[in-house]
Design a protein around this motif. Structure first.
Motif, PDB file in Angstrom:
ATOM      1  N   LEU A  96     -42.404 115.478   2.838  1.00 55.93           N
ATOM      2  CA  LEU A  96     -41.861 114.318   2.126  1.00 55.93           C
ATOM      3  C   LEU A  96     -41.334 114.734   0.762  1.00 55.93           C
ATOM      4  O   LEU A  96     -41.875 115.634   0.117  1.00 55.93           O
ATOM      5  CB  LEU A  96     -42.937 113.250   1.880  1.00 55.93           C
ATOM      6  N   ASP A  97     -40.319 114.028   0.324  1.00 58.59           N
ATOM      7  CA  ASP A  97     -39.872 114.090  -1.058  1.00 58.59           C
ATOM      8  C   ASP A  97     -40.893 113.319  -1.903  1.00 58.59           C
ATOM      9  O   ASP A  97     -41.770 112.634  -1.361  1.00 58.59           O
ATOM     10  CB  ASP A  97     -38.475 113.444  -1.121  1.00 58.59           C
ATOM     11  N   VAL A  98     -40.818 113.414  -3.221  1.00 58.09           N
ATOM     12  CA  VAL A  98     -41.753 112.674  -4.087  1.00 58.09           C
ATOM     13  C   VAL A  98     -41.083 111.442  -4.714  1.00 58.09           C
ATOM     14  O   VAL A  98     -41.474 110.307  -4.446  1.00 58.09           O
ATOM     15  CB  VAL A  98     -42.342 113.593  -5.184  1.00 58.09           C
ATOM     16  N   ASP A  99     -40.057 111.668  -5.550  1.00 56.52           N
ATOM     17  CA  ASP A  99     -39.517 110.563  -6.354  1.00 56.52           C
ATOM     18  C   ASP A  99     -38.728 109.566  -5.518  1.00 56.52           C
ATOM     19  O   ASP A  99     -37.795 109.926  -4.805  1.00 56.52           O
ATOM     20  CB  ASP A  99     -38.664 111.128  -7.492  1.00 56.52           C
ATOM     21  N   GLU A 100     -39.151 108.330  -5.612  1.00 56.41           N
ATOM     22  CA  GLU A 100     -38.554 107.211  -4.862  1.00 56.41           C
ATOM     23  C   GLU A 100     -38.795 107.347  -3.357  1.00 56.41           C
ATOM     24  O   GLU A 100     -38.187 106.641  -2.554  1.00 56.41           O
ATOM     25  CB  GLU A 100     -37.062 107.055  -5.183  1.00 56.41           C
ATOM     26  N   THR A 101     -39.678 108.283  -2.981  1.00 62.84           N
ATOM     27  CA  THR A 101     -40.123 108.379  -1.586  1.00 62.84           C
ATOM     28  C   THR A 101     -41.611 108.056  -1.504  1.00 62.84           C
ATOM     29  O   THR A 101     -42.012 107.199  -0.717  1.00 62.84           O
ATOM     30  CB  THR A 101     -39.841 109.773  -1.002  1.00 62.84           C
ATOM     31  N   VAL A 102     -42.409 108.731  -2.336  1.00 64.69           N
ATOM     32  CA  VAL A 102     -43.834 108.360  -2.402  1.00 64.69           C
ATOM     33  C   VAL A 102     -44.237 107.835  -3.782  1.00 64.69           C
ATOM     34  O   VAL A 102     -45.231 107.131  -3.900  1.00 64.69           O
ATOM     35  CB  VAL A 102     -44.776 109.511  -1.957  1.00 64.69           C
ATOM     36  N   GLY A 216     -37.601 110.966   3.092  1.00 62.52           N
ATOM     37  CA  GLY A 216     -36.965 111.065   1.776  1.00 62.52           C
ATOM     38  C   GLY A 216     -36.065 109.885   1.478  1.00 62.52           C
ATOM     39  O   GLY A 216     -35.843 109.025   2.338  1.00 62.52           O
ATOM     40  N   ASP A 217     -35.556 109.866   0.245  1.00 62.06           N
ATOM     41  CA  ASP A 217     -34.648 108.775  -0.157  1.00 62.06           C
ATOM     42  C   ASP A 217     -33.233 109.287  -0.389  1.00 62.06           C
ATOM     43  O   ASP A 217     -32.369 108.528  -0.817  1.00 62.06           O
ATOM     44  CB  ASP A 217     -35.144 108.114  -1.457  1.00 62.06           C
ATOM     45  N   ASP A 218     -33.025 110.593  -0.124  1.00 60.76           N
ATOM     46  CA  ASP A 218     -31.732 111.214  -0.417  1.00 60.76           C
ATOM     47  C   ASP A 218     -31.392 112.118   0.765  1.00 60.76           C
ATOM     48  O   ASP A 218     -32.272 112.812   1.295  1.00 60.76           O
ATOM     49  CB  ASP A 218     -31.877 112.050  -1.700  1.00 60.76           C
ATOM     50  N   ASN A 220     -30.214 114.892   0.849  1.00 58.50           N
ATOM     51  CA  ASN A 220     -30.633 116.267   0.553  1.00 58.50           C
ATOM     52  C   ASN A 220     -32.099 116.529   0.940  1.00 58.50           C
ATOM     53  O   ASN A 220     -32.522 117.664   1.024  1.00 58.50           O
ATOM     54  CB  ASN A 220     -30.425 116.538  -0.947  1.00 58.50           C
ATOM     55  N   ASP A 221     -32.859 115.485   1.176  1.00 60.28           N
ATOM     56  CA  ASP A 221     -34.245 115.664   1.626  1.00 60.28           C
ATOM     57  C   ASP A 221     -34.308 116.042   3.104  1.00 60.28           C
ATOM     58  O   ASP A 221     -35.387 116.359   3.615  1.00 60.28           O
ATOM     59  CB  ASP A 221     -35.051 114.372   1.406  1.00 60.28           C
ATOM     60  N   PHE A 222     -33.171 115.998   3.782  1.00 56.87           N
ATOM     61  CA  PHE A 222     -33.149 116.227   5.225  1.00 56.87           C
ATOM     62  C   PHE A 222     -32.320 117.449   5.621  1.00 56.87           C
ATOM     63  O   PHE A 222     -32.661 118.157   6.546  1.00 56.87           O
ATOM     64  CB  PHE A 222     -32.600 114.986   5.937  1.00 56.87           C
ATOM     65  N   THR A 255     -30.656 103.075  -6.804  1.00 54.90           N
ATOM     66  CA  THR A 255     -30.563 103.256  -8.256  1.00 54.90           C
ATOM     67  C   THR A 255     -29.985 104.607  -8.678  1.00 54.90           C
ATOM     68  O   THR A 255     -29.434 104.724  -9.767  1.00 54.90           O
ATOM     69  CB  THR A 255     -31.937 103.059  -8.933  1.00 54.90           C
ATOM     70  N   TYR A 256     -30.129 105.645  -7.862  1.00 56.39           N
ATOM     71  CA  TYR A 256     -29.538 106.954  -8.163  1.00 56.39           C
ATOM     72  C   TYR A 256     -29.640 107.842  -6.936  1.00 56.39           C
ATOM     73  O   TYR A 256     -30.342 107.498  -5.983  1.00 56.39           O
ATOM     74  CB  TYR A 256     -30.256 107.637  -9.349  1.00 56.39           C
ATOM     75  N   GLY A 257     -28.997 108.998  -6.982  1.00 55.01           N
ATOM     76  CA  GLY A 257     -29.122 109.938  -5.874  1.00 55.01           C
ATOM     77  C   GLY A 257     -27.826 110.673  -5.608  1.00 55.01           C
ATOM     78  O   GLY A 257     -26.834 110.491  -6.326  1.00 55.01           O
TER      79      GLY A 257
HETATM   80 MG   LIG Z   1     -36.264 111.282  -4.187  1.00 53.11          MG
END
Ligand SMILES: [Mg+2]
Length: 284
Positions: A96-102, A216-218, A220-222, A255-257
């Protein structure tokens, strides 16, 4: 209102001069914000206040729970494009990603928006991370505890930097998230070759575990190749449609990404006015 009154009003609207209306502003491509607003206000408000955001994230993690069972039952299943052979008998892991994911950093965004520049600055980010006060994204803790109880190892692959390691571990632990330790937190630059593109870190996990899910939320997390222009990233992800909602679980982040960087071609414009201009030009 009587039908005749509606008709009279419709006629009046039709014959009124239209100069200076918001419709005209849109027609001229001006796309100017009202004084005193911020480009990110609706996106941040959606995350901060809406029931809908909480439901979407909870929904994503419930889907992750279902897909985890499917992936655990199938030794040929892997979520990582970097994992191509010899993984069938490796122990299972979720990445998992961290920011805006967990972890939810929206309070820091509120702070940035209220600052004199209205921009997110690195020193503000560092101060926020040091506080270790981010709350877990709704649904994340339940999913991660369930995965841990099934014997699945959890790896957090984040573009936070090594200087953030101790505070991030402390924050994950404070929210009761499993595997909150330095060994399971893989930060950008922690090891030579671990760049902000996460492929090298996925490869590292894939050498020892079968990666059952990526969360993830981006984009790039995949996968790699999605930090590109708006059209290019669509093409890059197109061959992997079958992964969406099965092996890849996406959280919403308005909000960003990478999606936002795609609007201005990678680096943030020199000022907010230019950033707004780039956003307006993308409205189509
Ligand atoms: Mg993130």
């Amino acid at each position: 209102m009587a039908r005749s009154a509606w008709l009279a009003m419709a006629l009046l609207v039709a014959i009124l001069p239209r100069t200076g209306t918001s419709q005209d502003a849109l027609n001229t491509g001006a796309c100017a914000p009202a004084a005193g607003t911020h480009e990110n206000i609706n996106a941040v408000l959606w995350v901060r206040t809406s029931l809908e955001y909480r439901h979407v994230t909870t929904q994503a993690f419930r889907l992750a729970s279902l897909m985890l069972d499917r992936g655990l039952a199938d030794r040929n299943w892997t979520a990582a494009l970097e994992q191509t052979s010899g993984y069938e008998n490796l122990p299972p892991a979720v990445v998992l990603d961290v920011d805006e994911t967990v972890l939810d950093n929206s309070p820091a965004q509120v702070e940035a928006m209220k600052s004199p520049t209205g921009l997110f600055r690195e020193e503000d980010w560092d101060r926020w991370v040091r506080k270790a006060e981010a709350k877990a994204i709704p649904g994340a803790a339940e999913f991660l505890k369930l995965a841990a109880a099934k014997g699945v190892e959890i790896f957090y692959v984040t573009n936070r930097e090594p200087k953030h390691e101790a505070d991030t571990v402390r924050n994950l632990a404070a929210e009761g998230l499993p595997f909150a330790d330095a060994d399971h937190l893989l930060l950008t630059g922690e090891v030579p070759g671990w760049g902000s593109d996460k492929a090298s870190r996925r490869r590292y996990v894939a050498s020892r575990y079968r990666i059952v899910l990526l969360v993830g939320d981006d984009a790039n997390d995949f996968m790699s190749g999605v930090r590109a222009g708006v059209e290019e990233r669509m093409y890059a992800v197109a061959p992997y449609g079958a992964y969406l909602g099965t092996k890849w679980i996406m959280l919403p982040n308005p909000t960003y990404g990478s999606w936002e960087n795609a609007i201005w071609g990678g680096s943030y414009p020199p000022n907010r006015a230019d950033a707004l201009k780039a956003r307006c030009e993308m409205l189509r």
